[in-house]
Design a protein around this motif. Structure first.
Motif, PDB file in Angstrom:
ATOM      1  N   ALA A  33      -3.189 -20.777  19.108  1.00 57.26           N
ATOM      2  CA  ALA A  33      -3.979 -20.955  17.879  1.00 57.26           C
ATOM      3  C   ALA A  33      -5.038 -19.873  17.724  1.00 57.26           C
ATOM      4  CB  ALA A  33      -4.634 -22.328  17.878  1.00 57.26           C
ATOM      5  N   ALA A 208     -14.352 -21.177  15.539  1.00 59.54           N
ATOM      6  CA  ALA A 208     -13.753 -21.823  14.357  1.00 59.54           C
ATOM      7  C   ALA A 208     -12.399 -22.448  14.687  1.00 59.54           C
ATOM      8  CB  ALA A 208     -13.593 -20.792  13.236  1.00 59.54           C
ATOM      9  N   VAL A 209     -11.727 -21.922  15.708  1.00 58.89           N
ATOM     10  CA  VAL A 209     -10.419 -22.471  16.087  1.00 58.89           C
ATOM     11  C   VAL A 209     -10.543 -23.941  16.478  1.00 58.89           C
ATOM     12  CG1 VAL A 209      -8.556 -22.317  17.793  1.00 58.89           C
ATOM     13  CG2 VAL A 209      -9.517 -20.228  16.803  1.00 58.89           C
ATOM     14  N   ARG A 212     -10.002 -26.537  13.761  1.00 55.75           N
ATOM     15  CA  ARG A 212      -8.704 -26.601  13.084  1.00 55.75           C
ATOM     16  C   ARG A 212      -7.698 -27.380  13.923  1.00 55.75           C
ATOM     17  NH1 ARG A 212      -9.704 -20.761  12.121  1.00 55.75           N
ATOM     18  NH2 ARG A 212      -8.087 -20.287  13.649  1.00 55.75           N
ATOM     19  N   ASP A 213      -6.493 -27.464  13.383  1.00 54.70           N
ATOM     20  CA  ASP A 213      -5.396 -28.096  14.110  1.00 54.70           C
ATOM     21  C   ASP A 213      -4.622 -27.044  14.896  1.00 54.70           C
ATOM     22  OD1 ASP A 213      -6.083 -30.526  13.058  1.00 54.70           O
ATOM     23  OD2 ASP A 213      -4.570 -30.490  11.465  1.00 54.70           O
ATOM     24  N   PRO A 222      -5.450 -32.004  16.286  1.00 57.19           N
ATOM     25  CA  PRO A 222      -6.786 -31.396  16.264  1.00 57.19           C
ATOM     26  C   PRO A 222      -7.074 -30.669  17.580  1.00 57.19           C
ATOM     27  CG  PRO A 222      -6.873 -33.604  15.357  1.00 57.19           C
ATOM     28  CD  PRO A 222      -5.498 -33.436  15.938  1.00 57.19           C
TER      29      PRO A 222
END
Length: 357
Positions: A33, A208-209, A212-213, A222
């Motif tokens: 991710a 920021a990761v 997010r999912d 998540p």
């Protein structure tokens, strides 16, 4: 009473193996991710240190009584296993990373023979040889090392750290001033977190990761849920049950059970991440596990029964029948685990090793 204690130790080792084995399938989606592998390690170790900080305060006397043990556990059994395991995880499949890490049990025999200068049986040497042959199959060396060479090297480094995880987990267990295992783990996490903060530089992380999912085999999960799993289950629970099981069983027996981690990690990676191993790699993995099993069950006692206050490490020699039908699963790798062996760390091993991992 002795049998019940042994069974409890085997149960804890099994729980530890399963917990360590679940680290890779939660960590790899975070890496894919956008998180750097070292940042995932920092989140894992720093989160565990925060959770275990009350235990560290309670056992603060260990800082003065066992400073070398705490430093070694933090640097090698925590930071080393996890960093190398997760770095390898970013370049090679979860199952292969764990299989490499769980060469730790075989490496442990080398430590016993050449560092501690204790005799190693022919069966132990044969086990190490089988593990090396298995490693050659895992990396498909005949195909020009088709797996990423750096990923393989990082996995072997995790195996070295994982072997010392088992050594350090049992350190001082038979003396008069026995360190509390919970205190050792807590300070290991704190020291490991400090080391990883310098290495990973978390202020550069893509925070920021975490909001997010992440994709887990096509399912959006998540990122914070995955972080929570890695911290609470694959680190805190895995280390607590693992170190206590080493104290109850001895390093060699706990190392064998640790091989289950490989099975757990590989199955989870197959089911959740859709990763597959080739037939030669599966055969090689079986050889690595078999070699680790032979090596770990054949370590001789340090002294003859009746000499001094007790034989060897103060625990009865492992009875093959005592390992139970599922003992072999803990391999990490497998580990794994270090996985020994996950190392380890892992760590398999990375854990659990790595991380196990």
């Amino acid at each position: 009473m002795q049998a019940s204690g042994r069974n409890a130790g085997l149960g804890l080792a099994l729980v530890s193996a399963c917990a360590f084995g679940g680290s890779g399938v939660a960590a790899k989606p975070l890496i894919e991710a956008g998180l750097d592998p070292l940042h995932v390690v920092w989140l894992r170790v720093a989160g565990a240190a925060l959770v275990m900080s009350p235990l560290a305060w309670r056992h603060r006397g260990l800082l003065f009584r066992k400073p070398a043990l705490l430093a070694g556990f933090g640097l090698v059994a925590v930071a080393g296993v996890q960093a190398f395991y997760f770095a390898s995880l970013s370049r090679i499949p979860v199952g292969v990373a764990l299989l490499l890490e769980y060469l730790g049990p075989a490496l442990l025999l080398g430590y016993i023979r050449f560092v501690q200068r204790k005799p190693v049986t022919r069966a132990a040497a044969a086990g190490a040889a089988v593990a090396v042959v298995g490693l050659a199959c895992v990396v498909e060396i005949w195909a020009g090392l088709r797996l990423d060479p750096l990923g393989v090297l990082l996995g072997v480094a995790a195996a070295c750290c994982q072997a010392f995880y088992f050594v350090l987990a049992d350190q001082g267990a038979d003396g008069e001033d026995v360190p509390d295992p919970f205190g050792v783990i807590a300070y290991g996490m704190v020291i490991g977190a400090l080391v990883m903060t310098v290495i990973a530089r978390p202020w550069e992380m893509r925070w920021a990761v975490l909001g997010r999912d992440a994709d887990v085999g096509g399912l959006a999960v998540p990122a914070l849920v995955l972080v929570g799993w890695v911290v609470l289950i694959a680190t805190v629970a895995a280390y607590l049950t693992g170190v206590v099981s080493v104290r109850m069983l001895s390093p060699q027996v706990a190392g064998v059970v640790a091989c289950l981690e490989a099975v757990v990690a590989t199955v989870l990676a197959w089911v959740l991440l859709k990763e597959h191993l080739s037939t030669p790699q599966i055969i090689g993995g079986a050889l690595v596990l078999g070699g680790a099993f032979i090596a770990q069950t054949s370590r001789p006692a340090a002294s003859k029964p009746g000499a001094g206050s007790g034989a060897g490490d103060g625990r009865s020699a492992p009875d093959p029948a005592a390992l139970g039908p599922g003992a072999m699963d803990q391999a990490v790798l497998g580990g794994d685990r270090a996985a020994a062996e996950r190392g380890a760390v892992e760590p398999g091993a990375l854990d659990r090793t790595a991380a196990t991992a």
